[in-house]
Design a protein around this motif. Structure first.
Motif, short mmCIF file in Angstrom:
data_model
loop_
_atom_site.label_atom_id
_atom_site.label_comp_id
_atom_site.label_asym_id
_atom_site.label_seq_id
_atom_site.Cartn_x
_atom_site.Cartn_y
_atom_site.Cartn_z
N SER A 91 0.84 -1.20 0.00
CA SER A 91 0.00 0.00 0.00
C SER A 91 0.87 1.25 0.00
CB SER A 91 -0.90 0.02 1.23
OG SER A 91 -1.82 -1.03 1.17
N GLU A 127 -0.33 -2.15 -4.48
CA GLU A 127 -1.68 -2.72 -4.52
C GLU A 127 -2.77 -1.67 -4.26
OE1 GLU A 127 -1.23 -5.47 -1.35
OE2 GLU A 127 0.02 -6.84 -2.51
N TYR A 128 -2.38 -0.59 -3.59
CA TYR A 128 -3.35 0.43 -3.16
C TYR A 128 -2.64 1.77 -3.13
CZ TYR A 128 -6.27 3.12 0.04
OH TYR A 128 -7.04 4.11 0.62
N ASP A 161 -3.58 6.00 -2.14
CA ASP A 161 -4.59 6.94 -1.66
C ASP A 161 -4.16 8.37 -1.94
OD1 ASP A 161 -2.73 7.56 0.31
OD2 ASP A 161 -3.96 6.86 1.98
#
Length: 100
Positions: free
Chosen positions: A21, A52-53, A55
């Protein structure tokens, strides 16, 4: 989630690989990954192939990096999956970064 840094002296390139992440929890590690090389390198590669992620904090960290290293340096964002690449394109990061 982790970050690794590889220095390519012959090419004056710093490669930062992000695993897992890419979020606010990596703030200090990500800044440390490039800050020691400001002024010493002409190009940076952020390898996002194992991300994978992502933000909004990660987007902010990339913009902070862009401002810190200067407009004359190339920052390549490479290996992002289609979902993350779409986020980068919608956010118009293609105007400030080389997205591969």
């Amino acid at each position: 989630m982790s970050i690794s840094v590889t220095v390519h002296d012959s090419q004056k390139t710093i490669e930062i690989a992000i695993i897992g992440s890419f979020d606010f929890s990596l703030f200090n590690d990500f800044r440390a990954a490039y800050s020691d090389y400001i002024g010493l390198s002409h190009a940076y590669i952020v390898d996002m192939s194992l991300v994978e992620y992502l933000d909004s904090a990660a987007l902010g960290m990339l913009l902070s990096m862009r401002n810190a290293v200067g407009a004359e340096c190339v920052i390549e964002l490479k290996g992002a999956n289609e979902f993350i690449k779409n986020i980068l394109m919608i956010s118009r990061f293609d105007k400030r970064f080389d997205i591969q």
